[in-house]
Design a protein around this motif. Structure first.
Motif, PDB file in Angstrom:
ATOM      1  N   THR A 172       4.893  -1.904 -10.351  1.00 20.37           N
ATOM      2  CA  THR A 172       4.401  -3.264 -10.305  1.00 20.37           C
ATOM      3  C   THR A 172       5.387  -4.190 -10.979  1.00 20.37           C
ATOM      4  O   THR A 172       6.270  -3.782 -11.715  1.00 20.37           O
ATOM      5  CB  THR A 172       3.040  -3.371 -10.987  1.00 20.37           C
ATOM      6  OG1 THR A 172       3.163  -2.882 -12.314  1.00 20.37           O
ATOM      7  CG2 THR A 172       2.000  -2.554 -10.254  1.00 20.37           C
TER       8      THR A 172
ATOM      9  N   VAL B 286       4.057  -9.154  -5.595  1.00 20.98           N
ATOM     10  CA  VAL B 286       2.675  -9.440  -5.964  1.00 20.98           C
ATOM     11  C   VAL B 286       2.590  -9.719  -7.469  1.00 20.98           C
ATOM     12  O   VAL B 286       3.268  -9.063  -8.261  1.00 20.98           O
ATOM     13  CB  VAL B 286       1.773  -8.250  -5.579  1.00 20.98           C
ATOM     14  CG1 VAL B 286       0.333  -8.493  -5.993  1.00 20.98           C
ATOM     15  CG2 VAL B 286       1.851  -8.007  -4.078  1.00 20.98           C
TER      16      VAL B 286
ATOM     17  N   ASP C  23       1.869  -9.680 -11.308  1.00 21.35           N
ATOM     18  CA  ASP C  23       1.551  -8.631 -12.259  1.00 21.35           C
ATOM     19  C   ASP C  23       0.252  -9.028 -12.958  1.00 21.35           C
ATOM     20  O   ASP C  23       0.224  -9.997 -13.708  1.00 21.35           O
ATOM     21  CB  ASP C  23       2.696  -8.498 -13.266  1.00 21.35           C
ATOM     22  CG  ASP C  23       2.630  -7.211 -14.040  1.00 21.35           C
ATOM     23  OD1 ASP C  23       1.842  -6.330 -13.670  1.00 21.35           O
ATOM     24  OD2 ASP C  23       3.372  -7.099 -15.036  1.00 21.35           O
ATOM     25  N   ARG C  24      -0.858  -8.298 -12.708  1.00 23.76           N
ATOM     26  CA  ARG C  24      -2.161  -8.802 -13.134  1.00 23.76           C
ATOM     27  C   ARG C  24      -3.167  -7.677 -13.350  1.00 23.76           C
ATOM     28  O   ARG C  24      -3.167  -6.677 -12.646  1.00 23.76           O
ATOM     29  CB  ARG C  24      -2.695  -9.759 -12.072  1.00 23.76           C
ATOM     30  CG  ARG C  24      -2.793  -9.126 -10.682  1.00 23.76           C
ATOM     31  CD  ARG C  24      -2.820 -10.148  -9.584  1.00 23.76           C
ATOM     32  NE  ARG C  24      -2.941  -9.505  -8.268  1.00 23.76           N
ATOM     33  CZ  ARG C  24      -2.968 -10.152  -7.121  1.00 23.76           C
ATOM     34  NH1 ARG C  24      -2.876 -11.470  -7.104  1.00 23.76           N
ATOM     35  NH2 ARG C  24      -3.084  -9.510  -5.986  1.00 23.76           N
TER      36      ARG C  24
ATOM     37  N   VAL D 241      -7.923 -10.570 -10.841  1.00 18.45           N
ATOM     38  CA  VAL D 241      -7.537 -11.473  -9.758  1.00 18.45           C
ATOM     39  C   VAL D 241      -8.611 -12.541  -9.596  1.00 18.45           C
ATOM     40  O   VAL D 241      -9.767 -12.347  -9.986  1.00 18.45           O
ATOM     41  CB  VAL D 241      -7.359 -10.704  -8.427  1.00 18.45           C
ATOM     42  CG1 VAL D 241      -6.281  -9.647  -8.559  1.00 18.45           C
ATOM     43  CG2 VAL D 241      -8.675 -10.093  -7.960  1.00 18.45           C
TER      44      VAL D 241
ATOM     45  N   ARG E 125      -0.164  -5.612   2.717  1.00 18.72           N
ATOM     46  CA  ARG E 125      -0.960  -6.024   1.559  1.00 18.72           C
ATOM     47  C   ARG E 125      -1.717  -7.291   1.941  1.00 18.72           C
ATOM     48  O   ARG E 125      -1.163  -8.164   2.609  1.00 18.72           O
ATOM     49  CB  ARG E 125      -0.083  -6.313   0.338  1.00 18.72           C
ATOM     50  CG  ARG E 125       0.356  -5.090  -0.445  1.00 18.72           C
ATOM     51  CD  ARG E 125       1.073  -5.485  -1.735  1.00 18.72           C
ATOM     52  NE  ARG E 125       1.172  -4.357  -2.634  1.00 18.72           N
ATOM     53  CZ  ARG E 125       2.249  -3.609  -2.790  1.00 18.72           C
ATOM     54  NH1 ARG E 125       3.345  -3.868  -2.087  1.00 18.72           N
ATOM     55  NH2 ARG E 125       2.261  -2.592  -3.638  1.00 18.72           N
TER      56      ARG E 125
ATOM     57  N   LEU F  22      -7.028  -5.345  -5.751  1.00 18.35           N
ATOM     58  CA  LEU F  22      -5.922  -6.299  -5.751  1.00 18.35           C
ATOM     59  C   LEU F  22      -5.073  -6.300  -7.020  1.00 18.35           C
ATOM     60  O   LEU F  22      -3.959  -6.809  -7.018  1.00 18.35           O
ATOM     61  CB  LEU F  22      -6.450  -7.718  -5.511  1.00 18.35           C
ATOM     62  CG  LEU F  22      -7.065  -7.968  -4.130  1.00 18.35           C
ATOM     63  CD1 LEU F  22      -7.682  -9.353  -4.076  1.00 18.35           C
ATOM     64  CD2 LEU F  22      -6.034  -7.804  -3.031  1.00 18.35           C
ATOM     65  N   ARG F  23      -5.579  -5.750  -8.101  1.00 17.29           N
ATOM     66  CA  ARG F  23      -4.810  -5.786  -9.341  1.00 17.29           C
ATOM     67  C   ARG F  23      -3.606  -4.853  -9.268  1.00 17.29           C
ATOM     68  O   ARG F  23      -3.573  -3.907  -8.476  1.00 17.29           O
ATOM     69  CB  ARG F  23      -5.696  -5.397 -10.520  1.00 17.29           C
ATOM     70  CG  ARG F  23      -6.172  -3.956 -10.473  1.00 17.29           C
ATOM     71  CD  ARG F  23      -7.224  -3.666 -11.516  1.00 17.29           C
ATOM     72  NE  ARG F  23      -7.727  -2.299 -11.392  1.00 17.29           N
ATOM     73  CZ  ARG F  23      -8.729  -1.814 -12.116  1.00 17.29           C
ATOM     74  NH1 ARG F  23      -9.352  -2.577 -12.998  1.00 17.29           N
ATOM     75  NH2 ARG F  23      -9.123  -0.553 -11.950  1.00 17.29           N
ATOM     76  N   THR F  24      -2.621  -5.117 -10.112  1.00 10.67           N
ATOM     77  CA  THR F  24      -1.447  -4.247 -10.196  1.00 10.67           C
ATOM     78  C   THR F  24      -1.385  -3.478 -11.509  1.00 10.67           C
ATOM     79  O   THR F  24      -0.565  -2.584 -11.658  1.00 10.67           O
ATOM     80  CB  THR F  24      -0.155  -5.068 -10.063  1.00 10.67           C
ATOM     81  OG1 THR F  24      -0.065  -5.977 -11.147  1.00 10.67           O
ATOM     82  CG2 THR F  24      -0.118  -5.824  -8.748  1.00 10.67           C
TER      83      THR F  24
ATOM     84  N   SER G 252      -0.725   1.632 -13.207  1.00  3.51           N
ATOM     85  CA  SER G 252      -0.560   0.674 -12.116  1.00  3.51           C
ATOM     86  C   SER G 252      -1.698   0.721 -11.112  1.00  3.51           C
ATOM     87  O   SER G 252      -2.434   1.695 -11.003  1.00  3.51           O
ATOM     88  CB  SER G 252       0.766   0.927 -11.410  1.00  3.51           C
ATOM     89  OG  SER G 252       0.797   2.226 -10.868  1.00  3.51           O
TER      90      SER G 252
ATOM     91  N   GLY H 264      -2.162  -3.397  -5.795  1.00  3.44           N
ATOM     92  CA  GLY H 264      -1.885  -4.782  -5.454  1.00  3.44           C
ATOM     93  C   GLY H 264      -2.276  -5.161  -4.046  1.00  3.44           C
ATOM     94  O   GLY H 264      -1.618  -5.976  -3.404  1.00  3.44           O
TER      95      GLY H 264
END
Length: 454
Positions: free
Chosen positions: A14, A223, A225-226, A229, A335, A413-415, A426, A429
């Motif tokens: 990520t 994408v 880095d989170r 979301v 994605r 959706l998170r990384t 990780s 994403g």
């Protein structure tokens, strides 16, 4: 992948997102539609850029060495007169054989969003006695190039070669993990600004056999880095009539393919959507499966998506390529940006296969945690919650689940996430597989274009 909460064999790298891209987080992916070297400018920056070569003009625009363009309802590229012969040693069988080959190389594609990851995918027919290799060569933002990275050696069958990813590819700036090319240190600001794809088609010497490739492309992405979301707003409720198959009823079956059914979430999900689109296997194709086993088509999907290097059935492009071996079906890895994107697809009758990882308490009703799991999104309730066919279920009847929208969207959706040990690991994403008709309806074509796929 296995539903168990354990270290994954896939390293999903990520990245940190530049401020301009961060401002666009959660937007739909971009369909650049061919911002190649001959088409300067490109589309506005979005986290994801898709480019696929599918049309007669697309194939005519590449550089051919021994290949020819095939016209018709599904234009493609095939061997004309081989460019040469090469000896290839299969690393998984030790067998060395001579193969005639021909190549097709795409034009340079300039990415609409500078990318820190790239995933190739392809759709092809490979009769016995043939196979193919897909490579990607990128150009970095510092003006240098990557090597030609092998993104897959693939055949629909397993008689000639063992389909495989290739490990230990890197140049000190980027590397390939199974099916994903990733910049090693995205925080440095280095990224890919363009790429080319090279397709090598192989056949037994002296024959007229040929692979035919109908679709070749890649997804470049950067994408955010989170850990969390933004929440999307529920849209139209609809549920698609998708067959239900459980991976769990295949525990212990054919352990040579990723230790058996408990790890078959990806091929099980693929088979559900393939059959939704009308794909069927013949009794002859299924004759190798023990007749005592229920749903032999799931065993078949596991065998024919299996990556002999990764030692699993979860290679993303291999699943998409398997789906496309069925008449009238295309498959692509991409994605998406939100559940709104999935709603757009569902409204047009297109389900999605999503890849996610989570602790048991993060997805109410799942009853398990996972370091990587595929399931199919088949609809949405009137409240906007996700209706999923989750193959990690004890029976086919139990496969249909309803998951809370906010929870599902975040884990998909998170990384970045915390695993059961509290370690930062990780997430994908927003990775998903989309399978859809080779000749989409106008509404389906519009929905696909809205999420960046053509």
């Amino acid at each position: 992948m296995s539903r168990a909460e354990q270290p994954s064999r896939r390293t999903v790298l990520t990245v940190a997102l530049a401020a301009a891209v961060a401002a666009g987080a959660g937007t739909a992916v971009a369909d650049t539609g061919g911002a190649d070297a001959a088409d300067p400018g490109g589309a506005p920056a979005h986290p994801v850029d898709n480019r696929a070569w599918t049309s007669y003009l697309d194939w005519r625009g590449g550089t051919a060495k021994g290949t020819r363009v095939v016209a018709g309802a599904r234009p493609g590229v095939a061997i004309a007169s081989p460019a040469g012969t090469v000896d290839h040693t299969d690393p998984h069988t030790g067998t060395t054989a001579a193969w005639e080959y021909a190549t097709w190389t795409s034009p340079v594609h300039r990415l609409a969003v500078p990318a820190t990851e790239a995933i190739a995918s392809w759709n092809a027919h490979t009769p016995d006695g043939t196979w193919l290799q897909v490579e990607l060569r990128g150009t970095y933002s510092d003006g240098t190039d990557t090597p030609w990275y092998v993104m897959g050696r693939w055949a629909a069958g397993d008689k000639d070669i063992r389909r495989t990813s290739v490990d230990d590819q890197g140049d000190g700036k980027s590397s390939v993990g199974t099916d994903t090319l990733a910049v090693d240190d995205a925080a440095s600001g280095l990224c890919l600004v363009s790429y080319r794809l090279r397709l090598t088609l192989y056949r037994r010497p002296g024959t007229r056999l040929t692979p035919t490739v109908w679709r070749l492309g890649a997804m470049g992405s950067d994408v955010p880095d989170r850990f969390t979301v933004p929440a999307s707003t529920p849209g139209v409720a609809r549920e698609l009539a998708v067959p239900r198959y459980s991976q769990e009823i295949h525990k212990g079956q054919y352990p040579e393919y990723d230790n058996g059914g408990e790890a078959w979430c990806s091929p099980t999900s693929s088979q559900m959507i393939i059959e939704y689109w009308g794909g069927r296997l013949t009794p002859e194709q299924l004759s190798w499966v023990d007749p005592a086993f229920a749903d032999p088509q799931v065993c078949h999907a596991a065998r024919y998506t299996y990556d002999y290097q990764y030692a699993g059935c979860g290679n993303w492009p291999f699943n998409a390529a398997y789906a496309a071996t069925f008449d009238g079906i295309q498959g692509v890895v991409t994605r998406l940006g939100s559940l709104t994107d999935v709603e757009t697809l569902i409204a047009a009758g297109i389900p999605a296969i999503t890849s996610q990882s989570f602790r048991a308490e993060e997805l109410t009703g799942a009853g398990y945690g996972t370091s990587g799991h595929l399931m199919t999104v088949i609809g949405f309730t009137p409240d906007g919650d996700v209706i999923a066919n989750d193959p990690a279920s004890p029976s086919n009847e139990a496969v249909r689940r309803v998951y809370k929208r906010r929870e599902f969207e975040n884990i998909w959706l998170r990384t970045k996430r915390y695993n059961a040990s509290g370690k930062v690991v990780s997430g994908t994403g927003g990775v998903c597989y989309l399978y859809f008709p080779a000749r989409p309806t106008p509404r389906q074509r519009e929905a696909l274009a809205a999420v960046g796929v053509r």
